[in-house]
Design a protein around this motif. Sequence first.
Motif, mmCIF file in Angstrom:
data_model
loop_
_atom_site.group_PDB
_atom_site.id
_atom_site.type_symbol
_atom_site.label_atom_id
_atom_site.label_comp_id
_atom_site.label_asym_id
_atom_site.label_seq_id
_atom_site.Cartn_x
_atom_site.Cartn_y
_atom_site.Cartn_z
ATOM 1 N N ARG A 1 67.158 97.805 -44.341
ATOM 2 C CA ARG A 1 67.975 98.360 -43.250
ATOM 3 C C ARG A 1 67.729 99.861 -43.103
ATOM 4 O O ARG A 1 67.644 100.378 -41.981
ATOM 5 C CB ARG A 1 69.466 98.075 -43.514
ATOM 6 N N PHE A 2 67.616 100.560 -44.236
ATOM 7 C CA PHE A 2 67.345 102.003 -44.187
ATOM 8 C C PHE A 2 66.016 102.273 -43.482
ATOM 9 O O PHE A 2 65.924 103.147 -42.613
ATOM 10 C CB PHE A 2 67.309 102.575 -45.608
ATOM 11 N N VAL A 3 64.999 101.523 -43.861
ATOM 12 C CA VAL A 3 63.674 101.727 -43.262
ATOM 13 C C VAL A 3 63.696 101.398 -41.771
ATOM 14 O O VAL A 3 63.109 102.129 -40.955
ATOM 15 C CB VAL A 3 62.604 100.889 -43.996
ATOM 16 N N ASN A 4 64.362 100.336 -41.395
ATOM 17 C CA ASN A 4 64.452 99.972 -39.976
ATOM 18 C C ASN A 4 65.126 101.075 -39.166
ATOM 19 O O ASN A 4 64.687 101.405 -38.049
ATOM 20 C CB ASN A 4 65.219 98.659 -39.811
ATOM 21 N N GLU A 5 66.176 101.641 -39.735
ATOM 22 C CA GLU A 5 66.881 102.727 -39.048
ATOM 23 C C GLU A 5 65.998 103.964 -38.951
ATOM 24 O O GLU A 5 65.952 104.625 -37.904
ATOM 25 C CB GLU A 5 68.181 103.056 -39.801
ATOM 26 N N PHE A 6 65.297 104.269 -40.021
ATOM 27 C CA PHE A 6 64.393 105.427 -40.010
ATOM 28 C C PHE A 6 63.287 105.224 -38.976
ATOM 29 O O PHE A 6 62.934 106.149 -38.224
ATOM 30 C CB PHE A 6 63.778 105.635 -41.396
ATOM 31 N N ASN A 7 62.736 104.025 -38.918
ATOM 32 C CA ASN A 7 61.647 103.739 -37.986
ATOM 33 C C ASN A 7 62.085 103.904 -36.531
ATOM 34 O O ASN A 7 61.275 104.280 -35.670
ATOM 35 C CB ASN A 7 61.122 102.316 -38.201
ATOM 36 N N ARG A 8 63.357 103.626 -36.261
ATOM 37 C CA ARG A 8 63.858 103.794 -34.890
ATOM 38 C C ARG A 8 63.994 105.275 -34.520
ATOM 39 O O ARG A 8 63.896 105.634 -33.346
ATOM 40 C CB ARG A 8 65.218 103.104 -34.738
ATOM 41 N N GLU A 9 64.171 106.114 -35.521
ATOM 42 C CA GLU A 9 64.427 107.537 -35.255
ATOM 43 C C GLU A 9 63.194 108.426 -35.376
ATOM 44 O O GLU A 9 63.139 109.490 -34.771
ATOM 45 C CB GLU A 9 65.514 108.042 -36.211
ATOM 46 N N GLU A 10 62.220 108.008 -36.173
ATOM 47 C CA GLU A 10 61.054 108.858 -36.423
ATOM 48 C C GLU A 10 59.751 108.102 -36.210
ATOM 49 O O GLU A 10 59.653 106.908 -36.514
ATOM 50 C CB GLU A 10 61.087 109.411 -37.861
ATOM 51 N N GLU A 11 58.755 108.819 -35.695
ATOM 52 C CA GLU A 11 57.440 108.234 -35.479
ATOM 53 C C GLU A 11 56.530 108.388 -36.694
ATOM 54 O O GLU A 11 55.634 107.571 -36.921
ATOM 55 C CB GLU A 11 56.765 108.888 -34.261
#
Length: 278
Positions: A176-186
């Motif tokens: 979940r952390f990685v998914n959230e990070f991926n949505r915010e950063e390229e």
Amino acid sequence: MVKDLSEKALKELIDEALLDNSIPTYARTLIQILAQQQEILRKEHQVLKRVLGPKYERALRKDMEEDGDSDLLSWTAFFMLLFFVLYVIRQWIKGARFTEKVKVNGKVAIVTGANCGIGKQIVRELVLRGAKVYIMCRNVELGKEAVRDLFSRYGCDSTRMIVKYGDLNDFDSIRRFVNEFNREEEVLDILINNAGVMFRPKFELTKDNHEVTWQSNHLGHFLLTELLLPKLRKSQGARIVIHSSKLHLNADTIDPDVVDSKKHWGRISSYNRSKLAN
């Protein structure tokens, strides 16, 4: 009694400390002040000895016998030497330090376990050097408290410190952390796997059926790193830093049948194994 430290040896020690640029300015200033006070005491001692002669020597011996103490000059020299020795030991324990004036403006970093200790100091350095840092921790409130402290104490830009929940003892939480990070950063430029636990009082398994120390220190970070590799590959010169320990030298094995076994568990051995895996 600490009376046998020669004036020459003491002066050489003081001069060496004052010329050592690795010693902070405040410490050198303190040493210089103590050296000046010691010199004043020495001169006063010489004047009194010259003027009063044997009377001064007898009075000094009597005073020392009554107090059961050494003269102030000797104790001043002793405490200066002790301060210097303790400082050198502290510097040795701290180990090598990065002192280059490198900027990381525009870089994006993730630091696990960054609400305290080494992780918190890493966040401080990265933000002061220009990076945007994601703080992954199990306790979001403690993470936010760390951000407030870094802002108030060091002037770190709070807009470039983003606290996110992530529990290394829960593989679903990591995803979940990685998914959230991926949505915010390229792009991800720096990943610092710092979080860890040690010397737990009893054997426990996580919801993923792994020993807690083993998953916290190794498996959780391994999964986190694997999931973030696509973002790291988009960066030019990306870095992955894993916080390990020399205690890995004491590890016996990282055999999967051993590391998750209650029979082979130990408060120290489980930590050593996780660090060998790192």
